[in-house]
Design an enzyme around this catalytic site. Structure first.
Site, mmCIF file in Angstrom:
data_model
loop_
_atom_site.group_PDB
_atom_site.id
_atom_site.type_symbol
_atom_site.label_atom_id
_atom_site.label_comp_id
_atom_site.label_asym_id
_atom_site.label_seq_id
_atom_site.Cartn_x
_atom_site.Cartn_y
_atom_site.Cartn_z
ATOM 1 N N ASP A 8 0.889 -1.159 0.000
ATOM 2 C CA ASP A 8 0.000 0.000 0.000
ATOM 3 C C ASP A 8 0.928 1.210 0.000
ATOM 4 O OD1 ASP A 8 0.966 0.197 2.581
ATOM 5 O OD2 ASP A 8 -0.999 0.335 3.559
ATOM 6 N N HIS A 9 0.373 2.401 0.267
ATOM 7 C CA HIS A 9 1.209 3.608 0.242
ATOM 8 C C HIS A 9 2.361 3.514 1.242
ATOM 9 C CE1 HIS A 9 -1.808 4.113 3.355
ATOM 10 N NE2 HIS A 9 -0.925 4.877 3.985
ATOM 11 N N GLY A 67 2.751 -0.684 6.378
ATOM 12 C CA GLY A 67 3.401 0.011 7.479
ATOM 13 C C GLY A 67 3.897 -0.957 8.530
ATOM 14 N N SER A 68 2.987 -1.800 9.014
ATOM 15 C CA SER A 68 3.360 -2.808 10.013
ATOM 16 C C SER A 68 3.531 -4.192 9.410
ATOM 17 C CB SER A 68 2.283 -2.884 11.106
ATOM 18 O OG SER A 68 1.098 -3.454 10.569
ATOM 19 N N GLY A 69 2.830 -4.441 8.309
ATOM 20 C CA GLY A 69 2.787 -5.782 7.716
ATOM 21 C C GLY A 69 1.632 -6.613 8.250
ATOM 22 N N GLY A 71 -1.803 -5.983 8.560
ATOM 23 C CA GLY A 71 -2.987 -6.033 7.694
ATOM 24 C C GLY A 71 -2.674 -6.728 6.383
ATOM 25 N N GLU A 72 -1.448 -6.564 5.912
ATOM 26 C CA GLU A 72 -1.030 -7.166 4.650
ATOM 27 C C GLU A 72 -1.017 -8.684 4.785
ATOM 28 O OE1 GLU A 72 0.425 -4.530 6.221
ATOM 29 O OE2 GLU A 72 -0.418 -3.090 4.796
ATOM 30 N N HIS A 99 9.421 -23.943 8.700
ATOM 31 C CA HIS A 99 8.362 -24.613 9.459
ATOM 32 C C HIS A 99 6.971 -24.410 8.865
ATOM 33 C CE1 HIS A 99 10.498 -25.198 13.626
ATOM 34 N NE2 HIS A 99 11.275 -25.539 12.603
HETATM 35 O O1 LIG Z 1 0.392 -1.465 8.072
HETATM 36 C C1 LIG Z 1 -0.688 -1.326 7.557
HETATM 37 C C2 LIG Z 1 -1.753 -2.318 7.757
HETATM 38 O O2 LIG Z 1 -1.337 -3.352 8.587
HETATM 39 C C3 LIG Z 1 -0.978 -0.102 6.758
HETATM 40 O O3 LIG Z 1 0.138 0.156 5.962
HETATM 41 C C4 LIG Z 1 -1.249 1.045 7.711
HETATM 42 O O4 LIG Z 1 -2.370 0.740 8.510
HETATM 43 C C5 LIG Z 1 -1.505 2.318 6.918
HETATM 44 O O5 LIG Z 1 -1.727 3.384 7.822
HETATM 45 P P1 LIG Z 1 -1.945 4.887 7.337
HETATM 46 O O6 LIG Z 1 -3.146 4.868 6.412
HETATM 47 O O7 LIG Z 1 -2.180 5.644 8.605
HETATM 48 O O8 LIG Z 1 -0.689 5.301 6.594
#
Ligand SMILES: O=C(CO)[C@H](O)[C@H](O)COP(=O)(O)O
Length: 153
Positions: A8-9, A67-69, A71-72, A99
């Site tokens: 994502d962005h 950003g965190s990975g 949600g991805e 594993h």
């Molecule tokens: O890591 C993420 C999902 O797990 C997204 O990248 C994150 O939530 C995006 O956040 P924002 O819209 O505030 O830049």
């Protein structure tokens, strides 16, 4: 190796870095997007698409980057047959392959330096599934996914 990438962005810059780097290393890379920065975009379409491509192309691997990975990883795992692991250091990246036979690695671009992310992704790409007892466990999950019947306790 055939590698599919989506983000994502928040993961775009790191994704584009890996598209160049992995292509330079001789991999066959497919970038499912996004292809331009949009601060309001959403990760599910790109992560689901990357996971669909990986599942359809046996032997390929995928990277989903945000950003965190988190949600991805969740998005990629909605695709039947996909095993996406959040990899946050070299050890978790190695174990994801050894594993879990994960075909996709989820990476949090806001969690690592580029050099650290490279080490993590390199470890993921180089490691191999060990099979054995791990195959049995993956089989239980695959069967649950196929039938909807929970594995016996
Ligand atoms: O890591 C993420 C999902 O797990 C997204 O990248 C994150 O939530 C995006 O956040 P924002 O819209 O505030 O830049």
């Amino acid at each position: 190796m055939r590698i599919y990438l989506g983000s994502d962005h928040a993961g775009l810059e790191l994704k584009d870095h890996f598209v160049k780097r992995l292509t330079g290393l001789g991999h066959e890379v497919t970038d499912v997007g996004p292809h331009a920065y949009d601060a309001d975009d959403d990760y599910p379409p790109y992560c689901v698409e990357a996971a669909r491509r990986v599942v359809a192309d046996e032997g390929s691997l995928g990277l989903v980057i945000g950003g965190s990975g988190n949600g991805e990883q969740i998005a990629a795992n909605k695709v039947p047959g996909a095993r996406a692991a959040l990899v946050w250091n070299v050890e978790t990246a190695l174990l994801a392959r050894r594993h879990n036979n994960a075909q996709l690695a989820a990476v949090g671009a806001r969690m690592h330096t580029v050099e650290e992310a490279e080490r993590i992704v390199d470890a993921f790409l180089a490691a191999e599934f060990e099979g054995g007892r791990h195959q049995r466990r993956i089989g239980l999950l695959a069967e649950y996914e196929r039938t909807g019947v929970p594995p016996a306790l």
